[in-house]
Design a protein around this motif. Structure first.
Motif, PDB file in Angstrom:
ATOM      1  N   UNK A  90     -47.156 -44.226   2.190  1.00 39.12           N
ATOM      2  CA  UNK A  90     -46.451 -45.510   2.180  1.00 39.12           C
ATOM      3  C   UNK A  90     -47.320 -46.586   2.830  1.00 39.12           C
ATOM      4  N   UNK A  91     -47.085 -47.837   2.418  1.00 41.82           N
ATOM      5  CA  UNK A  91     -47.787 -48.992   2.982  1.00 41.82           C
ATOM      6  C   UNK A  91     -46.715 -49.932   3.517  1.00 41.82           C
ATOM      7  N   UNK A  92     -46.548 -49.929   4.840  1.00 39.43           N
ATOM      8  CA  UNK A  92     -45.492 -50.714   5.473  1.00 39.43           C
ATOM      9  C   UNK A  92     -45.723 -52.209   5.397  1.00 39.43           C
ATOM     10  N   UNK A  93     -46.954 -52.647   5.566  1.00 41.89           N
ATOM     11  CA  UNK A  93     -47.253 -54.070   5.650  1.00 41.89           C
ATOM     12  C   UNK A  93     -47.429 -54.689   4.272  1.00 41.89           C
ATOM     13  N   UNK A 100     -39.266 -49.902   0.094  1.00 43.50           N
ATOM     14  CA  UNK A 100     -40.304 -50.873  -0.261  1.00 43.50           C
ATOM     15  C   UNK A 100     -41.705 -50.384   0.106  1.00 43.50           C
ATOM     16  N   UNK A 101     -41.862 -49.812   1.290  1.00 46.94           N
ATOM     17  CA  UNK A 101     -43.182 -49.337   1.739  1.00 46.94           C
ATOM     18  C   UNK A 101     -43.683 -48.201   0.854  1.00 46.94           C
ATOM     19  N   UNK A 102     -42.784 -47.314   0.460  1.00 54.45           N
ATOM     20  CA  UNK A 102     -43.179 -46.199  -0.409  1.00 54.45           C
ATOM     21  C   UNK A 102     -43.563 -46.703  -1.797  1.00 54.45           C
ATOM     22  N   UNK A 103     -42.786 -47.636  -2.334  1.00 57.65           N
ATOM     23  CA  UNK A 103     -43.114 -48.209  -3.642  1.00 57.65           C
ATOM     24  C   UNK A 103     -44.463 -48.918  -3.598  1.00 57.65           C
ATOM     25  N   UNK A 105     -47.881 -47.948  -5.777  1.00 51.93           N
ATOM     26  CA  UNK A 105     -48.587 -48.916  -6.625  1.00 51.93           C
ATOM     27  C   UNK A 105     -50.038 -49.100  -6.193  1.00 51.93           C
ATOM     28  N   UNK A 106     -50.254 -49.185  -4.892  1.00 51.69           N
ATOM     29  CA  UNK A 106     -51.612 -49.400  -4.394  1.00 51.69           C
ATOM     30  C   UNK A 106     -52.504 -48.225  -4.755  1.00 51.69           C
ATOM     31  N   UNK A 107     -52.050 -47.013  -4.457  1.00 55.99           N
ATOM     32  CA  UNK A 107     -52.839 -45.809  -4.739  1.00 55.99           C
ATOM     33  C   UNK A 107     -51.895 -44.605  -4.792  1.00 55.99           C
ATOM     34  N   UNK A 108     -51.385 -44.312  -5.962  1.00 58.14           N
ATOM     35  CA  UNK A 108     -50.407 -43.238  -6.145  1.00 58.14           C
ATOM     36  C   UNK A 108     -50.938 -41.881  -5.711  1.00 58.14           C
ATOM     37  N   UNK A 109     -52.247 -41.720  -5.717  1.00 54.36           N
ATOM     38  CA  UNK A 109     -52.835 -40.428  -5.358  1.00 54.36           C
ATOM     39  C   UNK A 109     -52.623 -40.083  -3.879  1.00 54.36           C
ATOM     40  N   UNK A 110     -52.321 -41.092  -3.055  1.00 52.90           N
ATOM     41  CA  UNK A 110     -52.014 -40.837  -1.648  1.00 52.90           C
ATOM     42  C   UNK A 110     -50.665 -40.132  -1.505  1.00 52.90           C
ATOM     43  N   UNK A 111     -49.767 -40.373  -2.452  1.00 47.93           N
ATOM     44  CA  UNK A 111     -48.433 -39.757  -2.433  1.00 47.93           C
ATOM     45  C   UNK A 111     -48.376 -38.548  -3.353  1.00 47.93           C
ATOM     46  N   UNK A 112     -48.983 -38.663  -4.522  1.00 48.35           N
ATOM     47  CA  UNK A 112     -48.937 -37.607  -5.535  1.00 48.35           C
ATOM     48  C   UNK A 112     -50.351 -37.223  -5.945  1.00 48.35           C
ATOM     49  N   UNK A 113     -50.942 -36.300  -5.226  1.00 45.18           N
ATOM     50  CA  UNK A 113     -52.293 -35.843  -5.528  1.00 45.18           C
ATOM     51  C   UNK A 113     -52.344 -35.331  -6.968  1.00 45.18           C
ATOM     52  N   UNK A 114     -53.304 -35.773  -7.713  1.00 51.00           N
ATOM     53  CA  UNK A 114     -53.464 -35.312  -9.084  1.00 51.00           C
ATOM     54  C   UNK A 114     -52.705 -36.113 -10.115  1.00 51.00           C
ATOM     55  N   UNK A 115     -51.969 -37.144  -9.702  1.00 49.38           N
ATOM     56  CA  UNK A 115     -51.228 -37.954 -10.664  1.00 49.38           C
ATOM     57  C   UNK A 115     -52.190 -38.693 -11.594  1.00 49.38           C
ATOM     58  N   UNK A 116     -51.718 -39.009 -12.778  1.00 48.11           N
ATOM     59  CA  UNK A 116     -52.523 -39.796 -13.709  1.00 48.11           C
ATOM     60  C   UNK A 116     -52.203 -41.283 -13.587  1.00 48.11           C
ATOM     61  N   UNK A 117     -51.278 -41.641 -12.709  1.00 43.32           N
ATOM     62  CA  UNK A 117     -50.928 -43.053 -12.530  1.00 43.32           C
ATOM     63  C   UNK A 117     -52.131 -43.812 -11.975  1.00 43.32           C
TER      64      UNK A 117
END
Length: 159
Positions: A34-37, A92-95, A99-111
């Protein structure tokens, strides 16, 4: 008048920390991605976020995701999860982090990572490792990311 003065003072104190846009390489993720700021310190515009999500030249989120609220957008995808009710599933922070870098949340994603400029493996040796200063900027601007986050925040399940 007193409330207006307090509001202005609070804005000046907290706004100073957000005065400058956060560069892609300076984004801070928490342990879950997540990105809080805010990337800009400026609230996102949900109407602009909707345009970005449906524009082939910008985010084009509907190429992979279904969004019932965007029923006018033809040929919505099913590669990614439906975004219906996304505001009820992530904050909001998780969304923003996704968006910024989905791979930080879902390793291996194609997003795609919409606000990332380094660490890519690109086709061809001439492109691998190139960063923003080599004319490879992020897919979306910081404000566009905030706009999409604002739109996604409107997608709640109907009761």
């Amino acid at each position: 008048m007193k409330l207006a003065t307090l509001t202005l003072a609070a804005t000046l104190v907290t706004g100073a920390a957000f005065a400058a846009e956060i560069a892609p390489s300076d984004v801070q993720f928490d342990e879950y991605g997540a990105v809080d700021q805010s990337l800009t310190g400026t609230p996102g515009n949900p109407e602009e976020g909707e345009k970005i999500m449906t524009n082939r030249g910008l985010g084009n989120c509907v190429a992979c995701h279904e969004v019932s609220a965007l029923d006018y957008a033809a040929f919505q995808g099913n590669v990614g999860p439906s975004l219906d009710g996304v505001a009820d599933r992530w904050n909001e922070a998780e969304l923003r982090g996704i968006l910024v870098n989905a791979k930080k949340t879902y390793d291996g994603t194609v997003m795609p990572s919409y606000y990332r400029v380094d660490g890519f493996v690109r086709p061809g040796n001439a492109y691998t490792g190139k960063a923003a200063d080599d004319s490879f900027g992020p897919l979306l601007t910081a404000q566009q990311v905030e706009d999409v986050v604002a739109f996604l925040g409107t997608l709640e399940y109907e009761e």
